[in-house]
Design a protein around this motif. Structure first.
Motif, PDB file in Angstrom:
ATOM      1  N   LEU A 334       0.829  -1.213   0.000  1.00  0.00           N
ATOM      2  CA  LEU A 334       0.000   0.000   0.000  1.00  0.00           C
ATOM      3  C   LEU A 334       0.859   1.258   0.000  1.00  0.00           C
ATOM      4  O   LEU A 334       0.519   2.253  -0.655  1.00  0.00           O
ATOM      5  N   HIS A 335       1.974   1.230   0.719  1.00  0.00           N
ATOM      6  CA  HIS A 335       2.845   2.414   0.742  1.00  0.00           C
ATOM      7  C   HIS A 335       3.544   2.602  -0.606  1.00  0.00           C
ATOM      8  O   HIS A 335       3.838   3.743  -0.982  1.00  0.00           O
ATOM      9  N   MET A 336       3.817   1.531  -1.310  1.00  0.00           N
ATOM     10  CA  MET A 336       4.347   1.676  -2.666  1.00  0.00           C
ATOM     11  C   MET A 336       3.328   2.367  -3.566  1.00  0.00           C
ATOM     12  O   MET A 336       3.664   3.287  -4.324  1.00  0.00           O
ATOM     13  N   LEU A 337       2.082   1.923  -3.491  1.00  0.00           N
ATOM     14  CA  LEU A 337       1.021   2.525  -4.304  1.00  0.00           C
ATOM     15  C   LEU A 337       0.808   3.984  -3.922  1.00  0.00           C
ATOM     16  O   LEU A 337       0.691   4.852  -4.800  1.00  0.00           O
ATOM     17  N   MET A 338       0.771   4.274  -2.622  1.00  0.00           N
ATOM     18  CA  MET A 338       0.554   5.658  -2.178  1.00  0.00           C
ATOM     19  C   MET A 338       1.707   6.556  -2.593  1.00  0.00           C
ATOM     20  O   MET A 338       1.497   7.711  -2.968  1.00  0.00           O
ATOM     21  N   GLY A 339       2.929   6.030  -2.531  1.00  0.00           N
ATOM     22  CA  GLY A 339       4.083   6.831  -2.933  1.00  0.00           C
ATOM     23  C   GLY A 339       4.029   7.218  -4.393  1.00  0.00           C
ATOM     24  O   GLY A 339       4.279   8.373  -4.758  1.00  0.00           O
ATOM     25  N   ALA A 340       3.689   6.256  -5.259  1.00  0.00           N
ATOM     26  CA  ALA A 340       3.601   6.541  -6.691  1.00  0.00           C
ATOM     27  C   ALA A 340       2.450   7.488  -6.990  1.00  0.00           C
ATOM     28  O   ALA A 340       2.577   8.404  -7.809  1.00  0.00           O
ATOM     29  N   ALA A 341       1.309   7.289  -6.312  1.00  0.00           N
ATOM     30  CA  ALA A 341       0.134   8.114  -6.580  1.00  0.00           C
ATOM     31  C   ALA A 341       0.318   9.536  -6.075  1.00  0.00           C
ATOM     32  O   ALA A 341      -0.017  10.506  -6.766  1.00  0.00           O
ATOM     33  N   ILE A 342       0.864   9.685  -4.870  1.00  0.00           N
ATOM     34  CA  ILE A 342       0.984  11.036  -4.301  1.00  0.00           C
ATOM     35  C   ILE A 342       2.029  11.849  -5.045  1.00  0.00           C
ATOM     36  O   ILE A 342       1.984  13.089  -5.033  1.00  0.00           O
ATOM     37  N   ALA A 343       2.963  11.183  -5.726  1.00  0.00           N
ATOM     38  CA  ALA A 343       3.926  11.913  -6.555  1.00  0.00           C
ATOM     39  C   ALA A 343       3.201  12.691  -7.642  1.00  0.00           C
ATOM     40  O   ALA A 343       3.481  13.865  -7.886  1.00  0.00           O
ATOM     41  N   GLY A 344       2.255  12.028  -8.301  1.00  0.00           N
ATOM     42  CA  GLY A 344       1.490  12.707  -9.338  1.00  0.00           C
ATOM     43  C   GLY A 344       0.561  13.754  -8.790  1.00  0.00           C
ATOM     44  O   GLY A 344       0.420  14.845  -9.358  1.00  0.00           O
ATOM     45  N   VAL A 345      -0.094  13.464  -7.657  1.00  0.00           N
ATOM     46  CA  VAL A 345      -1.032  14.427  -7.070  1.00  0.00           C
ATOM     47  C   VAL A 345      -0.307  15.689  -6.624  1.00  0.00           C
ATOM     48  O   VAL A 345      -0.741  16.812  -6.907  1.00  0.00           O
ATOM     49  N   THR A 346       0.814  15.533  -5.935  1.00  0.00           N
ATOM     50  CA  THR A 346       1.558  16.696  -5.431  1.00  0.00           C
ATOM     51  C   THR A 346       2.084  17.556  -6.567  1.00  0.00           C
ATOM     52  O   THR A 346       1.953  18.786  -6.552  1.00  0.00           O
ATOM     53  N   LEU A 347       2.681  16.905  -7.563  1.00  0.00           N
ATOM     54  CA  LEU A 347       3.236  17.641  -8.694  1.00  0.00           C
ATOM     55  C   LEU A 347       2.156  18.401  -9.453  1.00  0.00           C
ATOM     56  O   LEU A 347       2.280  19.595  -9.715  1.00  0.00           O
ATOM     57  N   THR A 348       1.079  17.722  -9.793  1.00  0.00           N
ATOM     58  CA  THR A 348       0.058  18.338 -10.642  1.00  0.00           C
ATOM     59  C   THR A 348      -0.808  19.339  -9.893  1.00  0.00           C
ATOM     60  O   THR A 348      -1.265  20.316 -10.481  1.00  0.00           O
ATOM     61  N   SER A 349      -1.049  19.133  -8.597  1.00  0.00           N
ATOM     62  CA  SER A 349      -1.860  20.090  -7.844  1.00  0.00           C
ATOM     63  C   SER A 349      -1.140  21.429  -7.718  1.00  0.00           C
ATOM     64  O   SER A 349      -1.766  22.492  -7.791  1.00  0.00           O
TER      65      SER A 349
END
Length: 508
Positions: A334-349
């Motif tokens: 789950l932390h692998m998935l969250m790490g990959a997902a939050i990278a995109g959310v943080t950058l794009t937001s």
């Protein structure tokens, strides 16, 4: 010579130098953040004896401090020296980390309150500096390179967090809880964070600052604040930001408490999970940056946001398994998935807020985005901390049963304590994703097409290391050798004919 005042003209060479410094500075500010925020901050608070309410207040402090963007707008617009504001607030705020380091050697209510007060000062001055910093970068970085520049910067931030996270995990693993050596570890982390933060401010001072455009008169705070909300599309973005920040900050600040107190894992394991998340973040970041520049930030976010929400809800599974190894593997995945997902959310937001802000007058838009984030993300963990005892005394049990000729299969689902937060956060996250669909951004594509693009990027990366691709390349090798042999043979014949023609000309 370093100056803290803006320049009337910034040359291309100075701009490029500033962008390089922007990326390199991330290693320093990333070191400060890695050693003094997130999991380490929560672990330090638990080490000092903080309650759930105190953990919630600490988690909300960075967000509620963003309300100081209100006076920061006036400060920026009146002084019009964004670099000077950013550097001075950074120097004073990060000096408070030394105060927090000292509290490691004391116990009781007073050190906890001093710890909290120092954190509030750090966050408050950081919010004022960030207001000036974001508006400054909006005028410094070219719009068509925002994604790549911030992706490189975030990559540095993630890499340094990875290295220091491993070091912190090892240090916490080797020191027993409640010991003097554990005190020294926490004090050392915050002392080093203080030093790297001060050096970071010096690097920032070397970056060029373009002059702000002239104003028509005195700054009117009401007009500045209402302007972003009158912009219909930007107001929709703020609606998404509010619902999204409330959803994720109702649950994520308590991951450490959930894993340490409810699942009974060591703090060092939480640090390992943080490192795993950072690795996934680093590996995914470049692809998100490329895709956000090629298409649109919203398209990337439409893929990352649902993935992150799914991972939060799936944390419920960790409390359902009895096998400790299975629980650990589940948390790692789950932390692998969250790490990959939050990278995109943080950058794009970050990028989409800057992109939808008018160039040259982005201060009010950036501040409005920060204030909405502050209120939503600040109230969520406080509410979570206050309701912790309420949910701790409640339990919801669901029983799924399948009956057939071969027997009966029962699957119980028991929700207790922090599990309720993960489920509520998931429901709120679905609403936030709906709010995102209302935002318009030039160049956006459908989610299905973005997923296809992401899979294409992934396949290109995997093709270089895949054994199947290697076998395919091996089968292509004889054909390529044959083609090369034919070309060499033709080249030799051509050279032979040319030499023969020269010999004939020489005889005549």
């Amino acid at each position: 010579m370093v100056t803290l005042f803006p320049q009337a003209h910034v040359s291309d060479a100075e701009r490029e130098h500033g962008l390089r410094l922007l990326v390199r500075e991330a290693a320093l500010s990333g070191g400060t953040a890695a050693l003094t925020t997130g999991v380490i901050l929560t672990a330090f608070a638990l080490h000092l004896g903080a309650s759930n309410t105190m953990v919630g207040v600490l988690a909300s402090a960075p967000f509620l401090a963003q309300l100081l963007q209100l006076p920061a707008i006036l400060l920026v617009e009146r002084l019009r020296t964004r670099k000077r504001i950013a550097v001075v607030t950074s120097l004073v705020g990060r000096a408070m980390l030394a105060v927090m380091a000292v509290t490691a050697f004391f116990s009781g209510t007073v050190p906890l309150l001093l710890f909290l007060a120092a954190q509030l000062v750090v966050c408050g001055l950081g919010a004022i500096g960030t207001c000036a910093w974001n508006a400054w970068l909006r005028d410094l970085a070219p719009e068509d390179r925002l994604g790549r520049v911030f992706a490189k910067r975030t990559a540095w931030l993630t890499a340094i967090s990875l290295v220091l996270g491993l070091a912190a995990a090892l240090a916490l693993h080797l020191t027993p809880a409640g010991s003097l050596s554990r005190d020294l570890v926490f004090a050392g982390m915050f002392a080093i964070g203080c030093v790297t933060g001060l050096i970071s401010a010096r690097v920032v001072a070397a970056m060029p600052e373009p002059e702000m455009p002239a104003t028509d008169g005195p700054v009117q705070l009401k007009r500045l604040l209402t302007q972003p909300f009158r912009d219909r599309n930007f107001a929709r973005l703020l609606g998404f930001v509010a619902s999204w920040q409330f959803a994720i900050n109702l649950a994520t600040p308590f991951f450490t408490v959930f894993i340490v107190r409810q699942l009974r894992f060591e703090v060092s394991f939480v640090m390992v999970l943080s490192v795993v998340s950072q690795v996934a973040n680093l590996l995914a970041l470049r692809s998100w940056g490329v895709l956000s520049d090629r298409f649109a930030n919203k398209s990337v976010m439409a893929v990352c946001a649902p993935a992150y929400i799914f991972a939060i809800v799936a944390m419920i599974g960790a409390s359902q398994f009895e096998n400790r190894t299975l629980v650990a593997a589940w948390l790692l995945a789950l932390h692998m998935l969250m790490g990959a997902a939050i990278a995109g959310v943080t950058l794009t937001s970050t990028n989409i807020a800057l992109k939808l802000s008018p160039k040259g007058s982005a201060t009010a838009y950036v501040a409005a985005n920060a204030m909405v984030t502050a209120v939503a993300a600040g109230l969520a963990p406080i509410l979570g901390g206050l309701l912790a005892d309420f949910f701790a005394r409640r339990e919801l049990e669901l029983l799924l049963r399948w009956s057939g000729p071969s027997g009966t299969l029962s699957l119980p689902l028991v929700l207790t304590n922090w599990d309720f937060y993960f489920l509520i956060a998931g429901l709120l996250g679905l609403y936030a994703i709906h709010r995102l669909s209302l935002v318009a951004e030039h160049g956006e594509i459908e989610r299905r097409e973005m997923v296809n693009q992401l899979l294409s990027e992934t396949r290109r990366g995997i093709r270089n290391i895949s054994s199947v691709a290697g076998l395919r390349a091996a089968t292509d090798l004889p054909a390529s050798l044959l083609r090369d042999a034919r070309l060499r043979r033709r080249l030799r014949r051509a050279r032979a004919r040319r030499d023969e023609a020269r010999d004939k000309e020489g005889r005549h």
